[in-house]
Design a protein around this motif. Structure first.
Motif, PDB file in Angstrom:
ATOM      1  N   GLU A  69      -4.507  -2.805 -45.659  1.00 19.53           N
ATOM      2  CA  GLU A  69      -3.482  -3.451 -44.846  1.00 19.53           C
ATOM      3  C   GLU A  69      -3.906  -3.269 -43.403  1.00 19.53           C
ATOM      4  OE1 GLU A  69       0.267  -1.654 -45.712  1.00 19.53           O
ATOM      5  OE2 GLU A  69       0.593  -2.828 -47.522  1.00 19.53           O
ATOM      6  N   MET A  70      -3.657  -4.269 -42.556  1.00 20.93           N
ATOM      7  CA  MET A  70      -4.061  -4.160 -41.159  1.00 20.93           C
ATOM      8  C   MET A  70      -3.006  -4.764 -40.254  1.00 20.93           C
ATOM      9  SD  MET A  70      -7.006  -7.080 -41.073  1.00 20.93           S
ATOM     10  CE  MET A  70      -6.591  -8.784 -41.543  1.00 20.93           C
ATOM     11  N   ASP A  71      -3.049  -4.356 -39.014  1.00 17.83           N
ATOM     12  CA  ASP A  71      -2.166  -4.909 -37.996  1.00 17.83           C
ATOM     13  C   ASP A  71      -2.871  -6.127 -37.408  1.00 17.83           C
ATOM     14  OD1 ASP A  71      -0.632  -5.541 -35.784  1.00 17.83           O
ATOM     15  OD2 ASP A  71      -0.174  -3.444 -35.317  1.00 17.83           O
ATOM     16  N   SER A  72      -2.411  -7.304 -37.768  1.00 20.33           N
ATOM     17  CA  SER A  72      -3.083  -8.544 -37.369  1.00 20.33           C
ATOM     18  C   SER A  72      -3.001  -8.820 -35.869  1.00 20.33           C
ATOM     19  CB  SER A  72      -2.501  -9.731 -38.148  1.00 20.33           C
ATOM     20  OG  SER A  72      -1.105  -9.839 -37.922  1.00 20.33           O
ATOM     21  N   LYS A  73      -2.189  -8.042 -35.159  1.00 17.04           N
ATOM     22  CA  LYS A  73      -2.117  -8.215 -33.703  1.00 17.04           C
ATOM     23  C   LYS A  73      -3.380  -7.659 -33.037  1.00 17.04           C
ATOM     24  CE  LYS A  73       1.786  -6.070 -32.929  1.00 17.04           C
ATOM     25  NZ  LYS A  73       2.236  -5.721 -34.291  1.00 17.04           N
ATOM     26  N   PHE A  74      -4.059  -6.749 -33.738  1.00 14.02           N
ATOM     27  CA  PHE A  74      -5.225  -6.086 -33.156  1.00 14.02           C
ATOM     28  C   PHE A  74      -6.537  -6.391 -33.884  1.00 14.02           C
ATOM     29  CE2 PHE A  74      -1.516  -3.462 -32.175  1.00 14.02           C
ATOM     30  CZ  PHE A  74      -1.644  -3.322 -30.793  1.00 14.02           C
ATOM     31  N   LEU A  75      -6.452  -6.647 -35.189  1.00 16.99           N
ATOM     32  CA  LEU A  75      -7.663  -6.835 -35.986  1.00 16.99           C
ATOM     33  C   LEU A  75      -7.567  -8.080 -36.855  1.00 16.99           C
ATOM     34  CD1 LEU A  75      -8.113  -3.161 -37.272  1.00 16.99           C
ATOM     35  CD2 LEU A  75      -9.481  -4.263 -35.484  1.00 16.99           C
ATOM     36  N   VAL A  76      -8.719  -8.689 -37.119  1.00 15.06           N
ATOM     37  CA  VAL A  76      -8.808  -9.779 -38.091  1.00 15.06           C
ATOM     38  C   VAL A  76      -9.574  -9.239 -39.298  1.00 15.06           C
ATOM     39  CG1 VAL A  76      -8.725 -11.583 -36.342  1.00 15.06           C
ATOM     40  CG2 VAL A  76     -10.938 -10.665 -37.060  1.00 15.06           C
ATOM     41  N   VAL A  77      -9.636 -10.020 -40.358  1.00 11.45           N
ATOM     42  CA  VAL A  77     -10.281  -9.562 -41.591  1.00 11.45           C
ATOM     43  C   VAL A  77     -11.736  -9.167 -41.347  1.00 11.45           C
ATOM     44  CG1 VAL A  77     -11.003 -10.228 -43.912  1.00 11.45           C
ATOM     45  CG2 VAL A  77      -8.727 -10.829 -43.104  1.00 11.45           C
TER      46      VAL A  77
END
Length: 243
Positions: free
Chosen positions: A173-181
């Motif tokens: 799971e990632m924070d899409s505000k800071f990282l992309v896939v």
């Protein structure tokens, strides 16, 4: 003009900071912060659950474990890859022996500094193991927010089928505000590069970071990435292998 002594003192300090490598001035501070994060009572998992990440994310919440126990490792791998291929996330099926090596090393060296390739230079991230979860936070956040710095990426490793099927399943799971896939995949690939390597010099960087922090050099991580070819491979705009 009113306080020449104060002015000279400030200029001396400014000169000292300029001589230091990027990030080194607060290195000891952020390593202490990461060590504090590793304490069981203040585990990262409990804190990041407030920031949108799933607390106590089990394999059963993703997969019918009892049903897949009747299937082969190859069939489970196919199911796992097919399920996540349509999702905007990172996933992998890790051989049991490789995860064993990673896990043993994670117990001795629970944190490390990763370099994320950008169009110009690199951005550093601290990775901290909390159980079988691996939490990533940008170095600048650790330096500015200390132990309250939120995770921006969590890799979930599931050893539920390790003994029976010889595989460990992983997703994230990632924070899409800071990282992309692509960013998350780059960091996940580096975990295997540094923790599952047979090259003693590569894992030696992890040991140095954890046990001899004063000797650790940021640029050594970048040099290792470049030498392995991973740094060039994971430059933005280039594809990487999800499995």
């Amino acid at each position: 003009r009113s306080s020449p002594d104060v002015f000279e003192s400030r200029m001396e300090k400014r000169s000292e900071v300029k001589k230091q490598p990027v990030g080194r001035s607060k290195q000891g501070e952020f390593i202490r912060c990461m060590e504090e994060k590793a304490r069981p009572a203040e585990g990262l998992g409990s804190k990041t659950s407030k920031g949108g990440f799933t607390k106590d994310k089990t394999l059963d919440s993703i997969l019918n474990v009892e049903m897949v126990k009747e299937k082969s490792a190859e069939e489970i791998t196919q199911i796992w890859n097919q399920y996540f291929s349509a999702k905007d996330t990172v996933y992998a099926v890790i051989p049991a022996d490789k995860f064993d090596l990673m896990w043993k090393r994670a117990q001795k060296c629970p944190s490390f500094l990763y370099a994320l390739p950008r169009k110009e230079g690199y951005e550093f991230f601290v990775g901290q193991w909390s159980g079988t979860e691996l939490h990533f936070t940008s170095l600048i956040n650790v330096q500015t927010q200390g132990e309250t710095a939120p995770s921006q990426l969590v890799l979930y490793h599931y050893p539920d089928l390790q003994k029976e099927k010889g595989i460990v399943l992983m997703t994230a799971e990632m924070d899409s505000k800071f990282l992309v896939v692509h960013d998350a995949q780059c960091l996940a690939n580096q975990v295997q590069l540094f923790y599952a390597t047979d090259r003693s010099e590569t894992y030696g960087l992890v040991e140095t970071f954890n046990h001899r922090s004063s000797e650790f050099k940021y640029m050594s991580v970048i040099a290792e990435l470049e030498q392995s070819g991973l740094g060039k491979e994971l430059r933005p705009g280039q594809a990487s292998d999800k499995s």
